[in-house]
Motif scaffolding. Structure first.
Motif, PDB file in Angstrom:
ATOM      1  N   LYS A  74       0.817  -1.212   0.000  1.00 32.25           N
ATOM      2  CA  LYS A  74       0.000   0.000   0.000  1.00 32.25           C
ATOM      3  C   LYS A  74       0.851   1.263   0.000  1.00 32.25           C
ATOM      4  N   ARG A  89      -4.421  -8.379   3.761  1.00 35.57           N
ATOM      5  CA  ARG A  89      -4.511  -7.585   4.988  1.00 35.57           C
ATOM      6  C   ARG A  89      -3.137  -7.277   5.564  1.00 35.57           C
ATOM      7  N   GLY A  90      -2.942  -5.991   5.868  1.00 36.08           N
ATOM      8  CA  GLY A  90      -1.688  -5.557   6.459  1.00 36.08           C
ATOM      9  C   GLY A  90      -0.551  -5.379   5.476  1.00 36.08           C
ATOM     10  N   ILE A  91      -0.797  -5.688   4.175  1.00 34.04           N
ATOM     11  CA  ILE A  91       0.264  -5.582   3.173  1.00 34.04           C
ATOM     12  C   ILE A  91      -0.151  -4.654   2.036  1.00 34.04           C
TER      13      ILE A  91
END
Length: 220
Positions: free
Chosen positions: A167, A210-212
């Motif tokens: 992201k 998620r989280g990446i």
């Protein structure tokens, strides 16, 4: 295509930034050699535009002092043939005399873009095709209407597929250093792109890791 404009004349740098951003470029501006060095150290640029008459150093000195530099177009009022030869020998890819024509500058930037085979190749995934030079996407044979940032997001995902795109990388690639980026800006772009791909009948989708970040996968 992310550009760095190194120009200390504020009206000209603002004109360059506004014009090039209208035509799909992401543009950062540096008003001095030291500011340019700081940006180049922390940001990937596909090309840069360099004025030779900088307040803290000569542009030629800046050009020669950067080892792994992106393609460079010099903009200068120095019209002597010796200056043009020196600029090209120092590593510049092109040399334009001021005053410049904005459309000619844009054309020369796109010529640099085309010389890189990886950038010109059509990207394909499922029934979607993407032409980087024009930021045009097609599902089957039907054009997919995408604003500039959504098209750039799609290109970044296509180039990395099947790997995920972080992201933070997307924020750096899609927004200039001076733009305020809201916490959910990328999520909003992804949401709009997902919806358009689905409506158009694309056989790929954008998954959230998620989280990446995000990645493109086949929609089975």
């Amino acid at each position: 295509m992310r550009l760095l404009v190194v120009e200390d004349h504020a009206p000209l740098s603002e004109l360059l930034q506004q014009h090039l951003q209208r035509y799909g470029f992401v543009v950062d501006v540096a008003a001095s050699g030291s500011a340019a060095l700081e940006l180049i150290a922390h940001t990937h640029y596909d090309a840069w535009i360099l004025d030779l008459g900088l307040p803290d150093m000569d542009g030629m000195q800046l050009l020669q002092g950067i080892a792994a530099r992106p393609p460079c177009i010099i903009l200068s009022a120095r019209d002597a043939i010796t200056s043009r030869i020196a600029g090209l020998n120092a590593g510049a890819d092109d040399y334009m005399l001021k005053p410049i024509d904005m459309q000619e500058l844009e054309a020369r930037l796109r010529a640099i873009w085309r010389r890189t085979a990886q950038q010109t190749a059509i990207l394909n995934h499922g029934n979607l095709s993407f032409i980087p030079e024009s930021l045009q996407a097609l599902v089957g044979q039907q054009p997919l209407d995408l604003p500039r940032r959504e098209a750039m997001l799609l290109e970044a995902l296509l180039r990395s597929s099947p790997r995920a795109v972080i992201k933070d990388y997307l924020e750096d690639a899609l927004y200039t250093n001076h733009e305020a980026v809201t916490p959910n800006a990328i999520e909003a772009l992804v949401s709009r792109l997902r919806r358009k791909l689905k409506v158009a009948g694309a056989t790929i989708r954008v998954d959230t890791i998620r989280g990446i970040g995000y990645r493109l996968v086949a929609d089975v």
